[in-house]
Design a protein around this motif. Structure first.
Motif, PDB file in Angstrom:
ATOM      1  N   ALA A  77       0.837  -1.201   0.000  1.00 36.59           N
ATOM      2  CA  ALA A  77       0.000   0.000   0.000  1.00 36.59           C
ATOM      3  C   ALA A  77       0.871   1.250   0.000  1.00 36.59           C
ATOM      4  O   ALA A  77       0.522   2.251  -0.603  1.00 36.59           O
ATOM      5  CB  ALA A  77      -0.900   0.008   1.228  1.00 36.59           C
TER       6      ALA A  77
ATOM      7  N   SER B 276       4.126   0.819  -4.684  1.00 40.94           N
ATOM      8  CA  SER B 276       3.770   0.344  -3.340  1.00 40.94           C
ATOM      9  C   SER B 276       4.459  -0.972  -3.077  1.00 40.94           C
ATOM     10  O   SER B 276       4.499  -1.842  -3.943  1.00 40.94           O
ATOM     11  CB  SER B 276       2.267   0.089  -3.254  1.00 40.94           C
ATOM     12  OG  SER B 276       1.579   1.274  -3.437  1.00 40.94           O
TER      13      SER B 276
ATOM     14  N   ALA C 241      -2.067  10.390  -0.379  1.00 40.79           N
ATOM     15  CA  ALA C 241      -1.868   9.387  -1.435  1.00 40.79           C
ATOM     16  C   ALA C 241      -1.518  10.055  -2.759  1.00 40.79           C
ATOM     17  O   ALA C 241      -1.794  11.237  -2.969  1.00 40.79           O
ATOM     18  CB  ALA C 241      -3.146   8.569  -1.595  1.00 40.79           C
TER      19      ALA C 241
ATOM     20  N   ARG D 200     -10.645   2.385   1.244  1.00 43.75           N
ATOM     21  CA  ARG D 200     -11.589   1.443   0.617  1.00 43.75           C
ATOM     22  C   ARG D 200     -13.024   1.867   0.888  1.00 43.75           C
ATOM     23  O   ARG D 200     -13.876   1.841   0.003  1.00 43.75           O
ATOM     24  CB  ARG D 200     -11.382   0.033   1.177  1.00 43.75           C
ATOM     25  CG  ARG D 200     -10.175  -0.639   0.609  1.00 43.75           C
ATOM     26  CD  ARG D 200     -10.160  -2.106   1.027  1.00 43.75           C
ATOM     27  NE  ARG D 200      -8.883  -2.676   0.741  1.00 43.75           N
ATOM     28  CZ  ARG D 200      -8.457  -2.980  -0.477  1.00 43.75           C
ATOM     29  NH1 ARG D 200      -9.235  -2.768  -1.512  1.00 43.75           N
ATOM     30  NH2 ARG D 200      -7.255  -3.475  -0.666  1.00 43.75           N
TER      31      ARG D 200
ATOM     32  N   ARG E 213      -5.583   2.070   5.019  1.00 42.57           N
ATOM     33  CA  ARG E 213      -6.080   1.659   3.689  1.00 42.57           C
ATOM     34  C   ARG E 213      -7.577   1.335   3.709  1.00 42.57           C
ATOM     35  O   ARG E 213      -8.307   1.594   2.760  1.00 42.57           O
ATOM     36  CB  ARG E 213      -5.277   0.451   3.184  1.00 42.57           C
ATOM     37  CG  ARG E 213      -5.520   0.155   1.696  1.00 42.57           C
ATOM     38  CD  ARG E 213      -4.471  -0.772   1.138  1.00 42.57           C
ATOM     39  NE  ARG E 213      -4.557  -0.935  -0.296  1.00 42.57           N
ATOM     40  CZ  ARG E 213      -4.132  -0.058  -1.190  1.00 42.57           C
ATOM     41  NH1 ARG E 213      -3.608   1.080  -0.787  1.00 42.57           N
ATOM     42  NH2 ARG E 213      -4.222  -0.298  -2.482  1.00 42.57           N
TER      43      ARG E 213
ATOM     44  N   ASP F  62      -3.115  -8.992  -1.684  1.00 42.58           N
ATOM     45  CA  ASP F  62      -4.224  -8.134  -1.273  1.00 42.58           C
ATOM     46  C   ASP F  62      -5.465  -9.019  -1.051  1.00 42.58           C
ATOM     47  O   ASP F  62      -5.878  -9.742  -1.960  1.00 42.58           O
ATOM     48  CB  ASP F  62      -4.502  -7.104  -2.369  1.00 42.58           C
ATOM     49  CG  ASP F  62      -5.492  -6.060  -1.885  1.00 42.58           C
ATOM     50  OD1 ASP F  62      -5.140  -4.885  -1.901  1.00 42.58           O
ATOM     51  OD2 ASP F  62      -6.615  -6.427  -1.486  1.00 42.58           O
TER      52      ASP F  62
ATOM     53  N   THR G  17       0.424  -1.182   5.266  1.00 41.99           N
ATOM     54  CA  THR G  17       0.232  -0.072   6.195  1.00 41.99           C
ATOM     55  C   THR G  17       0.727  -0.470   7.586  1.00 41.99           C
ATOM     56  O   THR G  17       0.598   0.293   8.550  1.00 41.99           O
ATOM     57  CB  THR G  17      -1.248   0.345   6.245  1.00 41.99           C
ATOM     58  OG1 THR G  17      -2.026  -0.829   6.424  1.00 41.99           O
ATOM     59  CG2 THR G  17      -1.679   1.021   4.969  1.00 41.99           C
TER      60      THR G  17
ATOM     61  N   GLN H 198      -0.016   4.911  -1.396  1.00 41.81           N
ATOM     62  CA  GLN H 198      -0.269   5.677  -0.174  1.00 41.81           C
ATOM     63  C   GLN H 198       1.056   6.210   0.328  1.00 41.81           C
ATOM     64  O   GLN H 198       2.104   5.597   0.095  1.00 41.81           O
ATOM     65  CB  GLN H 198      -0.870   4.757   0.888  1.00 41.81           C
ATOM     66  CG  GLN H 198      -2.330   4.476   0.661  1.00 41.81           C
ATOM     67  CD  GLN H 198      -2.898   3.599   1.753  1.00 41.81           C
ATOM     68  OE1 GLN H 198      -3.273   2.478   1.484  1.00 41.81           O
ATOM     69  NE2 GLN H 198      -2.955   4.097   2.974  1.00 41.81           N
TER      70      GLN H 198
ATOM     71  N   LEU I  34      -6.198   4.070  -4.549  1.00 39.06           N
ATOM     72  CA  LEU I  34      -6.046   2.610  -4.445  1.00 39.06           C
ATOM     73  C   LEU I  34      -5.203   2.075  -5.602  1.00 39.06           C
ATOM     74  O   LEU I  34      -4.438   1.129  -5.451  1.00 39.06           O
ATOM     75  CB  LEU I  34      -7.417   1.923  -4.411  1.00 39.06           C
ATOM     76  CG  LEU I  34      -8.235   2.100  -3.124  1.00 39.06           C
ATOM     77  CD1 LEU I  34      -9.610   1.465  -3.262  1.00 39.06           C
ATOM     78  CD2 LEU I  34      -7.517   1.514  -1.905  1.00 39.06           C
TER      79      LEU I  34
ATOM     80  N   SER J  84       0.966   4.511   7.613  1.00 38.39           N
ATOM     81  CA  SER J  84       0.574   5.291   6.440  1.00 38.39           C
ATOM     82  C   SER J  84      -0.137   6.537   6.947  1.00 38.39           C
ATOM     83  O   SER J  84      -0.648   6.548   8.068  1.00 38.39           O
ATOM     84  CB  SER J  84      -0.369   4.471   5.568  1.00 38.39           C
ATOM     85  OG  SER J  84      -1.419   3.978   6.367  1.00 38.39           O
TER      86      SER J  84
END
Ligand SMILES: NC(=O)c1ccc[n+]([C@@H]2O[C@H](COP(=O)([O-])OP(=O)(O)OC[C@H]3O[C@@H](n4cnc5c(N)ncnc54)[C@H](O)[C@@H]3O)[C@@H](O)[C@H]2O)c1
Length: 335
Positions: free
Chosen positions: A141, A150, A198, A184, A180, A250, A154, A217, A213, A176
């Motif tokens: 991320a 990335s 970001a 989302r 994250r 992920d 996080t 980030q 996304l 971060s």
């Protein structure tokens, strides 16, 4: 919905997805707790994802979890691709047991999955009057400082200690700028994210959650946050035998295999070096709280105080279920 009704529903859903009653109960407790502390991005918004991963056989609903005792203090757990909540529940119990016996415990866990909030596990150790460090890595991320790709998760850093009062000190922070899960939720609900958290995939600042996304980030405090994320990746991944260096999948987008997340729990007695820790920690907090305050600040808070307050004010209220989550629950119950 009332807390116990929601818990029952989640248990039913996980049992439908082949978890044992005990494991379903562990997961439901953790998810309801996330809702009660206001961490919605780590609560019900992930329920469908966990079930999908079970259906696609990348979470093992009937894991054979092995605990290898390396010494009285040190245990290594192979979670056999269990759902993260179950692996972490076993891990923190093992760490509490080892630390209570020997003064200090080191528990490494590999082949696990996303376990929600680190603070939830630290709180369990603190309730037993122990100090805890809790680490986990997470899917890519954050761009390492200087990179446009990335790689680090996080990766939250978590430290908990008893305070000799009913409110524990729990520092539990992702490294971060923004967690994250919140991005989302923003992408799902169409709201903007704050500035300077970001970049889009071309390296330009963005407030669009979907662009964020697809992009990267930013870590807290530039290279310092990047260094912390790296440290957590080493402790949780390299050290325990878990995935690391950008290899954690992920959970929402990549069903090509299990996540093999690593966790590291370090738990210790507070009176190893001094026999009056309780008095000392109380004095420490008192001194800081007595400092002159900035304009508009009513009280200097220690980490965990806010969350404790939120939990206690939510515990007897109905838990709000959004339309999206209601649809998820209906869908999962109908399967
Ligand atoms: N499992 C995973 O992969 C994963 C990854 C990232 C984050 N998480 C979890 O997400 C959760 C949220 O992380 P976050 O970074 O959004 O946390 P946050 O920004 O809400 O809080 C970070 C810390 O700051 C403290 N804090 C907040 N306001 C304060 C104030 N006014 N004064 C003093 N302290 C204050 C909080 O108590 C907390 O300890 C954490 O529980 C974390 O473990 C999990």
């Amino acid at each position: 919905m009332k807390k116990h009704e929601l818990k029952k529903l989640i248990i039913k859903i996980f049992i439908k997805h082949k978890l044992s009653k005990n494991h379903a109960n562990i997961c439901a407790e953790a998810l309801v707790n996330a809702e009660l502390v206001g961490a919605h991005s780590h609560g019900l918004s992930r329920l469908k994802m966990y079930c999908e991963r079970i259906n696609k056989k990348v979470i093992n609903p009937k894991p054979k979890i092995k605990i290898k005792k390396i010494s009285q203090s040190i245990s290594h757990i192979d979670a056999n691709n269990s759902i993260g909540f179950v692996a972490a529940d076993i891990g923190i119990k093992e760490a509490i047991k080892n630390a209570t016996k020997t003064g200090i415990a080191l528990v490494g866990i590999k082949n696990s999955g996303h376990y929600g909030l680190s603070g939830y596990y630290a709180e369990q150790a603190v309730k037993k009057k122990l100090i805890a460090f809790i680490f986990t890595n997470a899917p890519p991320a954050i761009a390492p400082y200087g990179s446009l790709k990335s790689l680090f998760g996080t990766n939250p850093v978590c430290f908990g200690t008893p305070t000799n009062s009913k409110i524990p000190f729990i520092l539990d922070t992702s490294v971060s700028m923004i967690n994250r899960g919140k991005i989302r939720v923003a992408a799902r609900t169409g709201i903007k994210i704050p500035k300077e958290v970001a970049l889009d995939k071309f390296g330009n600042p963005t407030t669009d959650a979907k662009e964020a996304l697809a992009g990267v980030q930013l870590p807290i405090a530039g290279f310092k946050g990047s260094g912390l994320a790296w440290m957590v990746d080493i402790l949780s991944g390299v050290f325990t035998g878990g995935n690391h260096g950008g290899k954690v999948k992920d959970p929402f987008d990549d069903f090509t295999g299990p996540q093999n997340i690593g966790h590291l729990f370090i738990v210790m007695k507070s009176n190893i070096f001094v026999n009056n820790y309780n008095k000392r920690i109380k004095e420490n907090i008192k001194r800081i709280k007595k400092l002159p305050k900035l304009k508009g600040v009513k009280e200097i808070l220690y980490p965990g105080q806010n969350k404790f307050k939120r939990y206690n004010s939510n515990i007897y209220k109905e838990i709000k279920i959004s339309e999206n989550i209601s649809k998820d629950i209906e869908f999962l119950l109908s399967k």
